[in-house]
Design a protein around this motif. Structure first.
Motif, PDB file in Angstrom:
ATOM      1  N   ALA A 114      -9.096 -58.444 -73.304  1.00  0.00           N
ATOM      2  CA  ALA A 114      -8.669 -57.234 -72.585  1.00  0.00           C
ATOM      3  C   ALA A 114      -8.342 -56.084 -73.521  1.00  0.00           C
ATOM      4  O   ALA A 114      -8.372 -54.914 -73.106  1.00  0.00           O
ATOM      5  CB  ALA A 114      -7.456 -57.566 -71.714  1.00  0.00           C
ATOM      6  N   LYS A 115      -8.043 -56.391 -74.801  1.00  0.00           N
ATOM      7  CA  LYS A 115      -7.690 -55.352 -75.773  1.00  0.00           C
ATOM      8  C   LYS A 115      -8.891 -54.804 -76.543  1.00  0.00           C
ATOM      9  O   LYS A 115      -8.728 -53.901 -77.366  1.00  0.00           O
ATOM     10  CB  LYS A 115      -6.687 -55.918 -76.783  1.00  0.00           C
ATOM     11  CG  LYS A 115      -5.355 -56.335 -76.188  1.00  0.00           C
ATOM     12  CD  LYS A 115      -4.480 -56.971 -77.268  1.00  0.00           C
ATOM     13  CE  LYS A 115      -3.184 -57.519 -76.692  1.00  0.00           C
ATOM     14  NZ  LYS A 115      -2.396 -58.213 -77.746  1.00  0.00           N
ATOM     15  N   MET A 116     -10.077 -55.325 -76.291  1.00  0.00           N
ATOM     16  CA  MET A 116     -11.250 -54.890 -77.053  1.00  0.00           C
ATOM     17  C   MET A 116     -11.504 -53.395 -76.870  1.00  0.00           C
ATOM     18  O   MET A 116     -11.270 -52.836 -75.793  1.00  0.00           O
ATOM     19  CB  MET A 116     -12.493 -55.676 -76.616  1.00  0.00           C
ATOM     20  CG  MET A 116     -12.560 -57.088 -77.137  1.00  0.00           C
ATOM     21  SD  MET A 116     -13.953 -58.016 -76.435  1.00  0.00           S
ATOM     22  CE  MET A 116     -15.308 -56.897 -76.736  1.00  0.00           C
ATOM     23  N   THR A 117     -12.013 -52.767 -77.925  1.00  0.00           N
ATOM     24  CA  THR A 117     -12.375 -51.345 -77.865  1.00  0.00           C
ATOM     25  C   THR A 117     -13.838 -51.110 -78.200  1.00  0.00           C
ATOM     26  O   THR A 117     -14.317 -49.987 -78.134  1.00  0.00           O
ATOM     27  CB  THR A 117     -11.502 -50.528 -78.839  1.00  0.00           C
ATOM     28  OG1 THR A 117     -11.674 -51.036 -80.170  1.00  0.00           O
ATOM     29  CG2 THR A 117     -10.036 -50.606 -78.443  1.00  0.00           C
ATOM     30  N   LYS A 146     -17.106 -56.195 -71.025  1.00  0.00           N
ATOM     31  CA  LYS A 146     -16.421 -56.039 -72.308  1.00  0.00           C
ATOM     32  C   LYS A 146     -15.815 -54.630 -72.363  1.00  0.00           C
ATOM     33  O   LYS A 146     -16.538 -53.642 -72.251  1.00  0.00           O
ATOM     34  CB  LYS A 146     -17.383 -56.238 -73.477  1.00  0.00           C
ATOM     35  CG  LYS A 146     -18.046 -57.613 -73.542  1.00  0.00           C
ATOM     36  CD  LYS A 146     -18.841 -57.769 -74.826  1.00  0.00           C
ATOM     37  CE  LYS A 146     -19.544 -59.106 -74.873  1.00  0.00           C
ATOM     38  NZ  LYS A 146     -20.819 -59.098 -74.142  1.00  0.00           N
ATOM     39  N   PRO A 147     -14.501 -54.510 -72.545  1.00  0.00           N
ATOM     40  CA  PRO A 147     -13.867 -53.187 -72.620  1.00  0.00           C
ATOM     41  C   PRO A 147     -14.291 -52.454 -73.899  1.00  0.00           C
ATOM     42  O   PRO A 147     -14.445 -53.063 -74.962  1.00  0.00           O
ATOM     43  CB  PRO A 147     -12.363 -53.512 -72.668  1.00  0.00           C
ATOM     44  CG  PRO A 147     -12.241 -54.925 -72.226  1.00  0.00           C
ATOM     45  CD  PRO A 147     -13.520 -55.595 -72.617  1.00  0.00           C
ATOM     46  N   THR A 148     -14.471 -51.137 -73.796  1.00  0.00           N
ATOM     47  CA  THR A 148     -14.724 -50.294 -74.962  1.00  0.00           C
ATOM     48  C   THR A 148     -13.965 -48.982 -74.794  1.00  0.00           C
ATOM     49  O   THR A 148     -13.456 -48.679 -73.705  1.00  0.00           O
ATOM     50  CB  THR A 148     -16.223 -49.971 -75.144  1.00  0.00           C
ATOM     51  OG1 THR A 148     -16.613 -48.942 -74.224  1.00  0.00           O
ATOM     52  CG2 THR A 148     -17.100 -51.191 -74.936  1.00  0.00           C
ATOM     53  N   ASN A 149     -13.930 -48.193 -75.852  1.00  0.00           N
ATOM     54  CA  ASN A 149     -13.288 -46.876 -75.781  1.00  0.00           C
ATOM     55  C   ASN A 149     -14.009 -45.933 -74.834  1.00  0.00           C
ATOM     56  O   ASN A 149     -13.443 -44.926 -74.401  1.00  0.00           O
ATOM     57  CB  ASN A 149     -13.224 -46.246 -77.174  1.00  0.00           C
ATOM     58  CG  ASN A 149     -12.153 -46.890 -78.046  1.00  0.00           C
ATOM     59  OD1 ASN A 149     -11.142 -47.370 -77.548  1.00  0.00           O
ATOM     60  ND2 ASN A 149     -12.382 -46.905 -79.348  1.00  0.00           N
ATOM     61  N   ASN A 150     -15.270 -46.242 -74.520  1.00  0.00           N
ATOM     62  CA  ASN A 150     -16.063 -45.404 -73.615  1.00  0.00           C
ATOM     63  C   ASN A 150     -16.148 -45.974 -72.204  1.00  0.00           C
ATOM     64  O   ASN A 150     -16.995 -45.548 -71.425  1.00  0.00           O
ATOM     65  CB  ASN A 150     -17.478 -45.228 -74.183  1.00  0.00           C
ATOM     66  CG  ASN A 150     -17.488 -44.479 -75.498  1.00  0.00           C
ATOM     67  OD1 ASN A 150     -16.807 -43.471 -75.632  1.00  0.00           O
ATOM     68  ND2 ASN A 150     -18.233 -44.982 -76.467  1.00  0.00           N
ATOM     69  N   GLY A 151     -15.278 -46.923 -71.900  1.00  0.00           N
ATOM     70  CA  GLY A 151     -15.329 -47.554 -70.591  1.00  0.00           C
ATOM     71  C   GLY A 151     -15.938 -48.940 -70.699  1.00  0.00           C
ATOM     72  O   GLY A 151     -16.400 -49.360 -71.769  1.00  0.00           O
ATOM     73  N   PRO A 152     -15.956 -49.676 -69.607  1.00  0.00           N
ATOM     74  CA  PRO A 152     -16.458 -51.054 -69.651  1.00  0.00           C
ATOM     75  C   PRO A 152     -17.958 -51.097 -69.960  1.00  0.00           C
ATOM     76  O   PRO A 152     -18.730 -50.277 -69.463  1.00  0.00           O
ATOM     77  CB  PRO A 152     -16.173 -51.584 -68.245  1.00  0.00           C
ATOM     78  CG  PRO A 152     -16.063 -50.370 -67.391  1.00  0.00           C
ATOM     79  CD  PRO A 152     -15.496 -49.298 -68.262  1.00  0.00           C
ATOM     80  N   ALA A 153     -18.345 -52.051 -70.808  1.00  0.00           N
ATOM     81  CA  ALA A 153     -19.757 -52.316 -71.075  1.00  0.00           C
ATOM     82  C   ALA A 153     -20.133 -53.570 -70.306  1.00  0.00           C
ATOM     83  O   ALA A 153     -19.722 -54.679 -70.666  1.00  0.00           O
ATOM     84  CB  ALA A 153     -19.994 -52.506 -72.570  1.00  0.00           C
ATOM     85  N   LEU A 154     -20.876 -53.377 -69.222  1.00  0.00           N
ATOM     86  CA  LEU A 154     -21.283 -54.502 -68.377  1.00  0.00           C
ATOM     87  C   LEU A 154     -22.667 -54.966 -68.786  1.00  0.00           C
ATOM     88  O   LEU A 154     -23.557 -54.151 -69.062  1.00  0.00           O
ATOM     89  CB  LEU A 154     -21.285 -54.095 -66.909  1.00  0.00           C
ATOM     90  CG  LEU A 154     -19.976 -53.567 -66.331  1.00  0.00           C
ATOM     91  CD1 LEU A 154     -20.138 -53.272 -64.849  1.00  0.00           C
ATOM     92  CD2 LEU A 154     -18.850 -54.566 -66.553  1.00  0.00           C
ATOM     93  N   SER A 155     -22.863 -56.277 -68.811  1.00  0.00           N
ATOM     94  CA  SER A 155     -24.172 -56.825 -69.171  1.00  0.00           C
ATOM     95  C   SER A 155     -24.493 -58.023 -68.302  1.00  0.00           C
ATOM     96  O   SER A 155     -23.596 -58.708 -67.797  1.00  0.00           O
ATOM     97  CB  SER A 155     -24.205 -57.230 -70.643  1.00  0.00           C
ATOM     98  OG  SER A 155     -23.238 -58.232 -70.919  1.00  0.00           O
TER      99      SER A 155
END
Length: 341
Positions: free
Chosen positions: A188-191, A292-301
């Motif tokens: 949850a803390k991933m950027t 996967k959380p990122t600084n630009n919003g969630p990265a869904l795959s």
């Protein structure tokens, strides 16, 4: 380890089955594909230096070519020019508009330049003789640059035999049930998506093990037909995406839209003018929708795995080309595992 068939015998057998794909021919005769290619040394094949630092800068001079990377279940083929090569201690990259690659040079052990009439290619294999990456010249490619590449990288050793190592087995899904809450908290803390593999490795998981243990909202098990449905829907809507296909030595990436999705037997094919994908739908054993959380919003795959737990391909939305919201909405509409169809 070398094959008991002599190179002369391999060439004779190949002459009897010239239309059979090299990989299929090798499998039929109990060969690694690299052994088949090595048998052609002195008969159209030349052994050349294999490491990306030596090879890829010269591949960049070839102009428009076709880049091919595969694993047991999927083949990706992208037309374009190799450019913007970046070296690195553990990984190397090409970051062009069409050819987008990640290389892991420690697996680039055997390389060959092949010439057969007007057909020219560069083929790279790992320690077990499995194909890591191939570059096929096209009509607009620079043939003189290919000759210069061969001259510059030609090895003194031009043996037509190879000593190969046993193939590395796919790592089974693994995880530590006692660390699941830690996994979820750190996830949850991933950027940045690139933090994921370091995180799961630190906690003694691997990719598929982490998905199985973490569960929703981080990873949701999807129906195996979800991959084909996603490709159909993004082609119809012209939604941009990124498709990652790789093996232990190379990852090739297509970014942009796709147009023509054509099933053929067990294969799901994308057949576009400068991009082809060939996916064995019957090899897909598990599919996961991953957040996967990122600084630009969630990265869904959407990620597909084979029965051994090996990663077949990953499909993301393309922020560079826009349409992330449309891609994510398409993912949300795919069927979950066990859902009534």
């Amino acid at each position: 380890m070398t094959h008991p068939l002599t190179s002369d015998r391999i060439r004779a057998l190949r002459a009897e089955e010239p239309k059979l794909r090299a990989r299929d021919f090798a499998a039929r005769h109990g060969l690694a594909e690299a052994e088949l290619v090595a048998a052609q040394v002195g008969h159209g094949a030349t052994r050349i230096a294999a490491h990306p630092d030596q090879l890829i800068p010269l591949v960049c001079t070839l102009g428009d070519v076709m880049a091919l990377t595969r694993n047991e279940s999927c083949v990706i083929e992208r037309r374009g020019t190799y450019e913007k090569y970046h070296s690195g201690a553990h990984a190397q990259m090409v970051l062009g508009d069409e050819i987008d690659m990640r290389f892991f040079g420690k697996h680039w052990l055997h390389a060959f330049a092949l010439e057969d009439g007007d057909s020219r290619s560069i083929q790279v294999f790992d320690a077990a003789g499995d194909a890591v990456h191939k570059v096929h010249l096209k009509p607009a490619s620079d043939v003189a640059a290919f000759a210069r590449l061969v001259g510059a990288l030609r090895l003194e050793d031009q043996s037509d035999r190879l000593a190969l190592e046993p193939r590395t087995l796919t790592e089974a899904p693994k995880g530590d049930a006692a660390r699941v809450e830690m996994l979820r908290a750190e996830w949850a803390k991933m950027t940045d998506t690139h933090q994921f593999l370091r995180l799961v490795s630190k906690l003694k998981f691997n990719r598929l093990g982490a998905y199985r243990h973490a569960g929703e909202p981080f990873a949701a098990a999807m129906a195996t037909e979800s991959v084909g449905l996603l490709l159909d829907r993004v082609a119809a809507s012209q939604t941009p995406l990124m498709i990652f296909v790789g093996n232990q030595g190379c990852i090739e990436i297509h970014s942009g839209t796709i147009e023509t999705v054509t099933p053929m037997g067990p294969w799901i094919n994308v057949l576009d003018p400068r991009f082809n994908l060939h996916l064995r739908g019957d090899h897909i054993a598990e599919v996961w929708l991953v957040d996967k959380p990122t600084n630009n919003g969630p990265a869904l795959s959407l990620e597909a795995f084979d029965a051994d737990g090996g990663l077949i391909l990953q499909i993301f939305g393309s922020r560079k080309h826009g349409g992330i919201d449309a891609f994510n909405a398409t993912l949300a509409g795919l069927p979950r595992k066990g859902a009534a169809q």
